[in-house]
Design a protein around this motif. Structure first.
Motif, short mmCIF file in Angstrom:
data_model
loop_
_atom_site.label_atom_id
_atom_site.label_comp_id
_atom_site.label_asym_id
_atom_site.label_seq_id
_atom_site.Cartn_x
_atom_site.Cartn_y
_atom_site.Cartn_z
N VAL A 744 4.56 42.08 29.27
CA VAL A 744 6.00 41.93 29.01
C VAL A 744 6.54 40.72 29.76
O VAL A 744 7.31 39.92 29.21
CB VAL A 744 6.75 43.20 29.41
N SER A 770 13.75 42.96 33.75
CA SER A 770 12.46 43.34 33.17
C SER A 770 12.18 44.83 33.30
O SER A 770 11.41 45.39 32.50
CB SER A 770 11.33 42.54 33.83
N ILE A 774 10.30 47.05 30.44
CA ILE A 774 8.96 47.57 30.71
C ILE A 774 8.92 49.08 30.55
O ILE A 774 8.01 49.63 29.89
CB ILE A 774 8.51 47.15 32.13
#
Length: 866
Positions: A744, A770, A774
């Motif tokens: 990712v 993130s 994720i």
């Protein structure tokens, strides 16, 4: 007398015309210079450092134009007659101006102030032709299709360094298009856009801004139209091409710099003149060339032009892109999409059947549902998002639940992601590379620099849970361990979701983005190609032992280590159960043995204490090898055995003992993370050996105290934080989040179309941004592959109900309760090590069941791994 005056006036104008290419390139591509033959050879690359003193003046000129545009007509003539110059001491020959159609797109306010609405060019502009005679803008527009000597001079000056024109092997079409592009930069908007999209010398190169990528979208969205006339027939031929963006790697040429052609050795573009004197050896730039040219033609042309500067260029067809290129699905991608579609179908059907059965008591199945075999019905419902989602989100606990492990798993996973965020900032291109590297000099940055100890947390947890659950199964089996099922259960529970992630990376990741660096994702050195070649090594869990330079889903090195240690674990567990004293001596001996191997590897190969200090932590020799990472796993095995021995007992510790335990664990942990601050540039040999030899095992001992204190009631506020119910669902998806986390983040970095300016605030924002992505993707993989596999395993290996005598009494230190043994095998999402003996139907290892699911789901496979 008048003729003499006119002649003397014409000479300066012609001189300015000859110097126009130099000044023009300096203004637009601040990267052009004239070399000095007398320059000392040690500076390299014919670089005239006097150009650096000229650079501030050129910037001043350019900023003046940005603010005020070109001076009006009367000011030009008066300044020329009086011999005036700018404040910086450099004259302003008005040789060209971009068309206002370009300025209107970039700076509307400039166009509104200086452009004529009817003509579309600057109001007061007068151009100077090659004979030094002033011409009106209208005349200039009529002659725009004819290249002037000025255009030819600029083409010869700049062309070899931004196009394939210097290649002796150009195709006719590429040569024609390139010549037209270079000679039309000042007369055609499309040519100016291509030139504008080409990377130029950026600001801050000495701070690490070494990546003039240009503009990806501007290049690909440019389309050129022009006509030529055949010399014999007079027929007009229409030509068209589009912009082609190519990423080019520039590196220093080893060995002495040879003299190239004189016309090339005295001209520089981009980073070429600076590369031989900069500290690093590899840089990347972006150029926009006609789509009719190939990467090979560009490669040959650039190397011919840059050879004299001691610079080598490298590019491939995978690194060149056009707007209309097709990225068709490969057969492998089609197969993977078919598999995902089939899984989605099972999830849809299973969810519908599950909801109808659970929510509508009076629902009568149709005839086709009744005819479904019972096994097939269970297969479908194993994929039910409804049931698996309830298990995932359930936060029910009892006083017997070992909740602290949920917090350890979650915080360790986020620590891993934070460390990778900073790691990628140094691996990928940004504008202040050297500034980011200075962060390592801050003491608090040890949290990032030594984040790898979070991996040792997972090794410890894995060993702890393997030992604790296996001991209870061995006890119920009267000292026996079904080795075959011990390994089979482990493999079939871990591998399906792992292979699903690898399959997506190998076949579908290349279709997720675009950009200058995205070509790496589709090249022969990409993670996708590596997975297509080496997926079977991950399936056999040997990817940490062979072909280390080409890791498929690089973070799965942990999975290989964990599986190899799991294979070794019975040699420790059985002696601990049957001969406790000898077993403890045996495990202590093993810890000392592997600690000695770690020190020996470090000393022989002269490695540093950590990856952030000189010497590094070589992945091939130390970081990813099981014999150097076994210490925390062995400590975990021992701690699991201790928890098994004390289950159901009330442990009373004196207050001083508790205080000493927490103080020692806290200080040791801080020394491991921050103890290397302010080390010499080259740490002493004792530090290089002692730190890697003891730090990882000592970290696991600190965690052992934390777990022991929380289990026995001495955790205090630490146990409250680690046992927070909100962390339970997140901890259950740490295994899948670990599997997808790096990819990712890599997709984000590869998709960048320009280098970023990074600092702590930007990186923290990237880290926080993130996390939800994720964990969302991890949840999808968990519901599609991990959870269904737990239910399907029960169908493949049905278990008998536990006999009444197998019910253990008293609380368990892992949150395990056997009061519901009559309900049969548990259905826990994270419970992977249950029932290693194929004959036992034990439920005491999974925790009390509520609403058809276990409360305690604390296993090493669901732990996040780095």
């Amino acid at each position: 007398m008048e003729m003499a005056t006119a002649a003397s006036t014409a000479r300066p104008r012609r001189l300015l015309l000859l110097l126009a290419p130099l000044l023009l390139a300096s203004l637009l591509t601040p990267s052009l210079a004239v070399s000095d033959p007398g320059l000392p050879t040690e500076l390299g690359a014919d670089w005239d450092w006097e150009f650096l003193s000229l650079w501030p003046r050129l910037l001043h000129i350019r900023r003046q134009f940005d603010r005020h545009g070109f001076p009006v007509k009367k000011d030009v003539r008066s300044d020329t007659a009086a011999g005036n110059s700018t404040g910086s001491g450099v004259s302003l020959p008005l040789l060209f101006v971009p068309r206002c159609v370009t300025l209107s797109a970039l700076r509307p306010q400039v166009c509104n102030s200086f452009c004529s609405p009817s003509s579309g060019v600057l109001k007061t502009l007068e151009l100077e032709d090659e004979d030094g005679v002033s011409q009106t803008a209208e005349a200039a527009r009529r002659r725009a299709h004819e290249p002037t000597p000025r255009d030819e001079a600029v083409a010869r000056t700049l062309g070899p360094f931004i196009t394939p024109i210097a290649s002796p092997q150009l195709s006719a079409e590429c040569y024609t298009d390139t010549r037209k592009y270079l000679s039309s930069i000042f007369s055609e908007p499309w040519a100016l856009r291509m030139f504008d999209a080409t990377g130029k010398l950026p600001d801050g190169i000495l701070s690490g801004n070494l990546f003039p990528w240009g503009n990806w979208d501007e290049c690909l969205n440019t389309t050129a139209y022009y006509t030529t006339t055949k010399p014999i027939t007079g027929k007009i031929v229409e030509h068209t091409f589009s912009g082609k963006y190519c990423s080019v790697f520039l590196s220093k040429t080893f060995g002495p710099i040879s003299n190239g052609p004189a016309t090339l050795s005295r001209n520089h573009i981009g980073l070429a003149p600076l590369i031989p004197v900069l500290p690093t050896r590899l840089y990347s730039a972006g150029v926009c060339i006609p789509s009719s040219c190939t990467s090979l033609e560009l490669l040959i042309g650039l190397n011919a032009a840059l050879h004299a500067q001691g610079v080598t260029a490298a590019t491939t067809e995978n690194m060149c892109h056009t707007q209309d290129e097709k990225n068709e699905l490969t057969p492998e991608a089609i197969v993977m999409i078919s598999i995902l579609s089939l899984v989605a179908f099972f999830m849809l059907v299973g969810t519908i059947l599950d909801v109808l059965t659970a929510k509508f008591a009076d629902w009568k199945p149709s005839l086709w549902v009744k005819r479904l075999p019972q096994t097939l019905f269970k297969v479908f419902t194993a994929f039910s998002v409804y049931t698996n989602g309830r298990k995932l989100l359930d936060t029910s606990t009892t006083k017997d639940t070992l909740s602290c492990l949920h917090g350890i798993r979650f915080f360790s996973m986020t620590w891993v992601i934070l460390g990778h965020t900073y790691l990628f900032s140094t691996l990928f291109e940004n504008q202040n590379t050297y500034k980011v590297l200075t962060y390592f000099g801050d003491w608090f940055f040890g949290t990032i620099a030594n984040a790898s100890v979070s991996v040792d947390s997972f090794f410890f947890l894995s060993g702890l849970l393997v030992a604790y659950i296996a001991m209870r199964n061995i006890e119920r089996a009267n000292g026996k361990l079904n080795i075959v099922m011990y390994y089979v259960h482990r493999y079939i529970r871990l591998t399906p979701v792992l292979m699903a992630v690898i399959g997506c990376v190998a076949t579908l990741e290349t279709y997720l983005g675009s950009g200058p660096w995205w070509s790496i994702a589709s090249s022969g050195f990409s993670n996708s190609q590596t997975c297509r070649d080496n997926w079977w090594k991950n399936m056999l869990y040997i990817n940490n032992l062979v072909d280390m330079e080409r890791q498929c889903v690089a973070q799965t090195w942990y999975m290989a280590n964990d599986m190899q240690m799991f294979l070794f674990s019975p040699l420790v567990l059985l002696p601990l159960y049957h001969w406790p004293v000898l077993g403890q001596l045996w495990i202590i001996l093993l810890v000392c043995f592997f600690t000695g191997i770690n020190a020996m590897v470090t000393a022989i190969h002269k490695l540093g204490p950590t990856a952030s200090l000189p010497g590094g932590d070589d992945v091939n020799l130390r970081y990813m090898k099981p014999w150097t990472r076994a210490g925390p796993y062995l400590v975990g095995l021992y701690m699991g055995w201790v928890l098994h021995k004390i289950r159901g007992r009330k442990i009373v510790l004196p207050v001083p003992v508790v205080a000493i335990g927490w103080l020692t664990a806290s200080l040791t942990g801080c020394l491991i993370v921050y103890g290397l601050f302010d080390q010499p540039t080259v740490p002493p040999q004792a530090t290089n050996i002692i730190y890697p030899m003891l730090s990882r095992t000592a970290w696991s001992v600190c965690l052992a105290w934390v777990v022991f204190a929380c289990v026995t009631g001495y955790g205090g506020v630490v146990n409250s934080i680690l046992s927070w119910k909100a962390l339970i669902p997140l901890s259950r998806i740490t295994y899948t989040s670990y599997l997808v986390s790096i990819d990712v983040q890599v997709v984000y970095w590869l998709g960048n179309k320009s280098p970023q300016y990074l600092d702590h605030l930007v990186l923290v924002y990237q880290f926080l941004g993130s996390l939800p992505v994720i964990f969302t993707i991890a949840t999808m993989f968990s519901l599609a592959f991990e959870s269904p596999m737990l239910a399907l395993e029960k169908l493949m290996f049905p278990q008998r109900k536990a006999p009444p005598t197998a019910t253990a009494k008293g609380p368990s230190s892992s949150g395990v309760s056997s009061t519901d043994a009559k309900l049969g095998p548990p259905e826990g999402l994270g419970h992977i090590n249950k029932a290693f003996d194929g004959d036992t139907g034990d439920t005491s290892t999974s925790g009390k069941l509520q609403n058809g699911r276990p409360i305690a789901e604390v296993t090493e496979e669901a732990t996040a791994k780095e």
